[in-house]
Motif scaffolding. Sequence first.
Motif, short mmCIF file in Angstrom:
data_model
loop_
_atom_site.label_atom_id
_atom_site.label_comp_id
_atom_site.label_asym_id
_atom_site.label_seq_id
_atom_site.Cartn_x
_atom_site.Cartn_y
_atom_site.Cartn_z
N ARG A 151 0.86 -1.17 0.00
CA ARG A 151 0.00 0.00 0.00
C ARG A 151 0.90 1.23 0.00
O ARG A 151 1.87 1.29 0.74
CB ARG A 151 -0.90 0.01 1.24
CG ARG A 151 -1.79 1.24 1.32
CD ARG A 151 -2.75 1.17 2.48
NE ARG A 151 -2.07 0.99 3.76
CZ ARG A 151 -2.71 0.86 4.91
NH1 ARG A 151 -4.01 0.82 4.95
NH2 ARG A 151 -2.03 0.72 6.04
N THR A 203 1.26 5.32 0.57
CA THR A 203 0.69 6.54 1.13
C THR A 203 1.75 7.64 1.07
O THR A 203 2.80 7.46 0.44
CB THR A 203 0.22 6.33 2.59
OG1 THR A 203 1.32 5.81 3.36
CG2 THR A 203 -0.93 5.33 2.66
N TYR A 204 1.49 8.76 1.70
CA TYR A 204 2.43 9.88 1.68
C TYR A 204 2.82 10.23 3.11
O TYR A 204 1.98 10.62 3.92
CB TYR A 204 1.79 11.10 1.01
CG TYR A 204 2.71 12.28 0.89
CD1 TYR A 204 3.68 12.34 -0.11
CD2 TYR A 204 2.63 13.36 1.78
CE1 TYR A 204 4.54 13.42 -0.24
CE2 TYR A 204 3.47 14.45 1.67
CZ TYR A 204 4.43 14.47 0.66
OH TYR A 204 5.28 15.55 0.55
N GLU A 243 6.73 9.36 -0.93
CA GLU A 243 5.87 8.18 -0.93
C GLU A 243 6.36 7.20 0.14
O GLU A 243 7.56 7.09 0.41
CB GLU A 243 5.86 7.50 -2.30
CG GLU A 243 7.13 6.79 -2.69
CD GLU A 243 8.15 7.68 -3.37
OE1 GLU A 243 8.98 7.15 -4.12
OE2 GLU A 243 8.13 8.90 -3.13
N LYS A 247 -8.57 10.02 1.18
CA LYS A 247 -8.05 10.53 2.44
C LYS A 247 -7.01 11.60 2.18
O LYS A 247 -6.46 11.71 1.08
CB LYS A 247 -7.44 9.37 3.23
CG LYS A 247 -8.39 8.23 3.49
CD LYS A 247 -7.64 7.06 4.08
CE LYS A 247 -8.49 5.82 4.00
NZ LYS A 247 -7.76 4.61 4.39
N GLU A 251 -3.90 11.89 3.11
CA GLU A 251 -2.58 11.41 2.67
C GLU A 251 -2.61 10.89 1.24
O GLU A 251 -1.59 10.89 0.54
CB GLU A 251 -2.03 10.33 3.62
CG GLU A 251 -2.85 9.06 3.70
CD GLU A 251 -3.84 9.07 4.84
OE1 GLU A 251 -4.21 7.97 5.30
OE2 GLU A 251 -4.25 10.17 5.27
N GLU A 252 -3.79 10.45 0.77
CA GLU A 252 -3.90 10.00 -0.62
C GLU A 252 -3.88 11.19 -1.59
O GLU A 252 -3.27 11.11 -2.66
CB GLU A 252 -5.16 9.16 -0.79
CG GLU A 252 -5.08 7.81 -0.09
CD GLU A 252 -6.41 7.06 -0.03
OE1 GLU A 252 -6.39 5.84 0.15
OE2 GLU A 252 -7.46 7.72 -0.15
N LEU A 261 -0.34 12.26 -1.68
CA LEU A 261 0.44 11.33 -2.51
C LEU A 261 0.22 11.61 -3.99
O LEU A 261 1.16 11.62 -4.79
CB LEU A 261 0.05 9.89 -2.19
CG LEU A 261 0.67 8.81 -3.07
CD1 LEU A 261 2.20 8.78 -2.90
CD2 LEU A 261 0.07 7.44 -2.78
N PHE A 299 -7.34 0.87 -1.34
CA PHE A 299 -6.09 1.62 -1.17
C PHE A 299 -5.37 1.73 -2.51
O PHE A 299 -5.65 0.96 -3.44
CB PHE A 299 -5.19 0.96 -0.13
CG PHE A 299 -4.78 -0.45 -0.46
CD1 PHE A 299 -3.59 -0.73 -1.12
CD2 PHE A 299 -5.59 -1.53 -0.09
CE1 PHE A 299 -3.22 -2.03 -1.42
CE2 PHE A 299 -5.22 -2.84 -0.38
CZ PHE A 299 -4.02 -3.09 -1.06
#
Length: 361
Positions: A86, A88-89, A94, A154, A156-157, A160, A208
Amino acid sequence: MEKKTGPIKNIKDRISQLWNQYPNWGKIPQFLDLLEKGLDKDLFFDPDKTQTPIPIEDLPVDEVLRKSGLFRNAYEYLFPVSHIFRMTYRYDREFLDNFLPISNKDYIGRGSYKFVYKLPWNQVVKVGKSKLPSDSLFGSLFKEVGRDLPRFLKKEEIELQEYLKSQVIFESKRDEIDFKFKRLGLERLHYWKLKSLIPDLVVPTRFFMGIRYRKNPLGIPSVTLTPCDQQPILPGKHLKEFTIRNEKLDQNPLMNKLFPKWKLNFDSHRFGVISKSKLKKIAVDFNRVIEVTKYLATEEKLIFDVHAENIIITLPEFELKIFDFHLFDDYLYEPSEENPTPEMDHIHIIEEFIKSFELDK
């Protein structure tokens, strides 16, 4: 003169009586109310990796969907999958977590839009296939997601997405990244549309942005950014596995020979004798699915694309569960002579299965 009632009407009356015993089941909750509670809170617990894996023969696996053609098998041999992370940021870059080991032997099926791999514990991960924006999946709901992406992704998405776009030079690559993140939001929207209506029947799912790894013949890894989702595995059988072929449909002689068709008949006792009380409960649940299908078609002009491969009956509990589905705009479907509205094609399958319960006897 008293009007006679046939067996189909008797079944519908019995199911209607059962439905009316549970008035709250007919209520349509607000999609946004459920969405705002959080996208992952419904599922997600860390899997128990010490649990004994469910034997593959107990899983609802379609043998046809597990098979691939010559070219696909050659590709998988030359470029085998190895794992998924998965993405995320975090830390201004990343960040990879949620390591999911997979291999060709873990491949258990495919749909129109995803490849499915069994994880070492009792879960599956579904990897999004590459699709063009012209695909029918990306209709009005995809546009809805694009108009307000932070509603479906979200924080963080979103971060990212912006970070990945900043790392590429060409506008076409930025468009490709945008498209994949919108598709992730679309998958969530499809899921929560149905989850808000029949929450106990939809298998819990975590969506995700994933990164899939393959190895080339030289052992050098190649990576692909793609939307993924993760679900628990439930022992049971696809609805289509209850099908019996005992009545051939009459066509012309050539079609009968080359492309035979069979009447859709079911045997609800194919995997053991089921008590009447369980059959009644599952008939009620199927009626709920029918009501939701009608609601989406009439109120939102969406076709709930439910097929025998999207429905499983868990064993030994004999409960109804739905997974891996999508919603399509109704204008993509043409009504048939038998079913004047397109959602009835899907409803007819369910009604045929309920008839096999023989609740009118």
